[in-house]
Design a protein around this motif. Structure first.
Motif, PDB file in Angstrom:
ATOM      1  N   SER A   1       1.473   5.046  -5.364  1.00  0.00           N
ATOM      2  CA  SER A   1       1.590   3.585  -5.442  1.00  0.00           C
ATOM      3  C   SER A   1       0.396   2.960  -6.155  1.00  0.00           C
ATOM      4  CB  SER A   1       1.729   2.997  -4.039  1.00  0.00           C
ATOM      5  OG  SER A   1       0.616   3.335  -3.233  1.00  0.00           O
TER       6      SER A   1
ATOM      7  N   THR B   1       0.798   0.427  -9.211  1.00  0.00           N
ATOM      8  CA  THR B   1       0.236  -0.921  -9.191  1.00  0.00           C
ATOM      9  C   THR B   1      -0.558  -1.204 -10.460  1.00  0.00           C
ATOM     10  OG1 THR B   1       0.046  -0.645  -6.794  1.00  0.00           O
ATOM     11  CG2 THR B   1      -1.019  -2.566  -7.748  1.00  0.00           C
TER      12      THR B   1
ATOM     13  N   ILE C   1       8.798  -1.726  -9.921  1.00  0.00           N
ATOM     14  CA  ILE C   1       7.782  -2.260 -10.813  1.00  0.00           C
ATOM     15  C   ILE C   1       8.371  -3.121 -11.935  1.00  0.00           C
ATOM     16  CG2 ILE C   1       5.908  -1.654 -12.381  1.00  0.00           C
ATOM     17  CD1 ILE C   1       5.345  -1.234  -9.398  1.00  0.00           C
TER      18      ILE C   1
ATOM     19  N   TRP D   1      -2.048  -7.557  -8.029  1.00  0.00           N
ATOM     20  CA  TRP D   1      -2.520  -6.395  -7.275  1.00  0.00           C
ATOM     21  C   TRP D   1      -2.427  -6.644  -5.764  1.00  0.00           C
ATOM     22  CZ3 TRP D   1      -4.165  -1.741  -9.355  1.00  0.00           C
ATOM     23  CH2 TRP D   1      -4.663  -0.824  -8.410  1.00  0.00           C
TER      24      TRP D   1
ATOM     25  N   ALA E   1       6.550  -8.017  -3.235  1.00  0.00           N
ATOM     26  CA  ALA E   1       6.723  -6.566  -3.157  1.00  0.00           C
ATOM     27  C   ALA E   1       7.659  -6.170  -2.030  1.00  0.00           C
ATOM     28  CB  ALA E   1       5.358  -5.897  -2.976  1.00  0.00           C
TER      29      ALA E   1
ATOM     30  N   PRO F   1       4.385  -1.381  -5.011  1.00  0.00           N
ATOM     31  CA  PRO F   1       2.944  -1.324  -5.266  1.00  0.00           C
ATOM     32  C   PRO F   1       2.169  -0.829  -4.055  1.00  0.00           C
ATOM     33  CG  PRO F   1       3.615  -3.570  -4.834  1.00  0.00           C
ATOM     34  CD  PRO F   1       4.861  -2.763  -4.834  1.00  0.00           C
TER      35      PRO F   1
ATOM     36  N   THR G   1      -7.727   0.223  -1.859  1.00  0.00           N
ATOM     37  CA  THR G   1      -6.866  -0.824  -2.398  1.00  0.00           C
ATOM     38  C   THR G   1      -7.671  -1.958  -3.020  1.00  0.00           C
ATOM     39  OG1 THR G   1      -5.199  -0.304  -0.721  1.00  0.00           O
ATOM     40  CG2 THR G   1      -5.027  -2.446  -1.809  1.00  0.00           C
TER      41      THR G   1
END
Length: 299
Positions: free
Chosen positions: A92, A96, A161, A231, A237, A247, A273
Motif C-alpha cells: 500500500s 500511495t 488508485i 497521502w 479511500a 492507499p 506512514t
C-alpha cells in the motif's frame, strides 16, 4: 587698506562615547523574553510528547508495552515491530506513491491553467466561473460520498488508485485555482504577458513558455498541499477502495484495528506512514511560506 581676518571654525561636537552599538537590555525586556521562550518550550514539549511515546513504543517488545510504562525507554531496543509494519504496509505504501504524485502534479497544472485564464483573460462571467469553482471547496466530503460513488461507477473507473487519482485531482482544482489566480494577479507582472503578445505568442504559448517558468513558488505550495491531502486521505479511500487496492491509510487502519492489535507495530506503521509527508516538508518547506505570501500582497 582692507584687512581680512581669519575666523576659526567652531569645534565639531564630540560624539558621546557612552553609546554602544547594541542597546542595553532592561530587566523588563529580559523578563519578557524569558516568559516568551518558556512558553515556546512548554508548547514544544506538549507537541512532542505524543511523538516521544510513538517512537519509544515502536522499539519495545510486546512484554514491555503497557499503560504504566509508556514513558519508559525500552529495556531492549528491537526493530521487529518496524519489520512487521513494513511487511504489512509495503504494497500500500507503493500504491500511495502512485496516488499522491500524479494527484499533486495534475491538480497543480489544472489549477495553474485555470488561475492564469481567470487572472488575465477577463471574459464575460469570469467572476461567476471563479465563484463556482471556489464553491467546491466548501462542500463537505461526507455529503457527496454516495453520489460520487455512483458517478465513478457510471464512468467505469476501476476501484482503487485510478479512481482515487481522478477524485483527488478534481477536488484539488478549487484550492489550486485560488492559489494560482492570486499569485498571477498580484505577483506576475502584466508587462511580460503583454510582451509575449507583441511577439505573437498565443494564450497557450504564453502560459507554457512565459508563465510556467515563473510559477515555481505557486507550484511548491500546491504540490505540498495536494501531496499531503492525497497521502493522508482516509474518507475517500474507505469509500472508493479496500485493503487490497487502496492507499496506506487503509492498511494502517487494518494493522492498528485488529482484535488483538500489536501496539508496537501500529506505532511503527504510523511513523512509516507519516515519513513521506515529513520528507516533502523538509525538502520544500522553506519555500512553502514564501509561496503562500507571494500571492497575498499586491506588489
Amino acid at each position: 587698506m582692507t584687512t581680512t581676518s581669519n575666523v576659526a571654525a567652531p569645534p565639531a561636537t564630540p560624539v558621546p562615547q557612552h553609546r554602544s552599538a547594541a542597546r542595553r537590555r532592561t530587566p523588563a525586556s529580559m523578563a519578557g523574553a524569558a516568559v516568551k521562550y518558556t512558553l515556546v518550550l512548554l508548547f514544544l514539549i506538549i507537541v512532542l510528547m505524543p511523538a516521544y511515546v510513538l517512537v519509544v513504543t515502536s522499539f519495545k517488545s510486546g512484554s514491555e508495552i503497557g499503560v504504566s510504562g509508556q514513558w519508559d525507554l525500552p529495556e531492549r531496543w528491537t526493530t521487529e515491530s518496524w519489520a512487521k509494519a513494513w511487511s504489512a504496509l509495503r504494497p500500500s505504501f507503493l500504491r500511495t506513491i502512485e496516488l499522491a504524485v500524479p494527484v499533486a502534479l495534475i491538480s497543480s497544472l489544472l489549477g495553474a491553467a485555470n488561475g492564469f485564464v481567470l487572472s488575465r483573460w477577463r471574459f464575460p462571467g469570469a467572476d461567476v466561473v471563479f465563484t463556482l469553482i471556489l464553491f467546491g471547496m466548501f462542500i463537505p466530503y461526507q455529503a457527496v460520498m454516495i453520489p460520487l460513488r455512483d458517478i465513478v461507477t457510471t464512468i467505469g473507473l476501476p476501484p482503487g488508485i485510478p479512481t482515487l487519482i481522478f477524485v483527488h485531482s478534481v477536488y484539488g482544482i478549487p484550492i489550486c485555482t485560488l492559489i494560482f489566480r492570486n499569485y498571477y494577479a498580484t505577483t506576475v507582472p502584466e508587462d511580460i504577458v503583454e510582451a509575449s503578445r507583441v511577439d505573437g505568442a498565443g494564450l497557450l504559448r504564453t502560459f507554457r513558455s512565459v508563465i510556467l517558468p515563473v510559477s515555481i513558488p505557486g507550484f511548491v505550495v500546491t504540490i505540498i498541499w495536494q501531496f499531503t491531502s492525497a497521502w493522508n486521505d482516509f474518507l475517500f479511500a474507505i469509500f472508493l477502495s479496500n485493503t487490497r487496492n487502496g492507499p496506506i491509510t487503509i492498511a494502517l487502519n487494518a494493522l492498528a484495528g485488529a482484535q488483538s492489535p500489536d501496539y508496537a507495530a501500529a506505532m511503527a506503521g504510523a511513523l512509516i506512514t507519516s515519513l513521506p509527508t515529513l520528507v516533502v516538508y523538509i525538502l520544500l518547506g522553506r519555500w512553502f511560506i514564501g509561496g503562500l505570501m507571494a500571492g497575498s500582497v499586491k506588489s
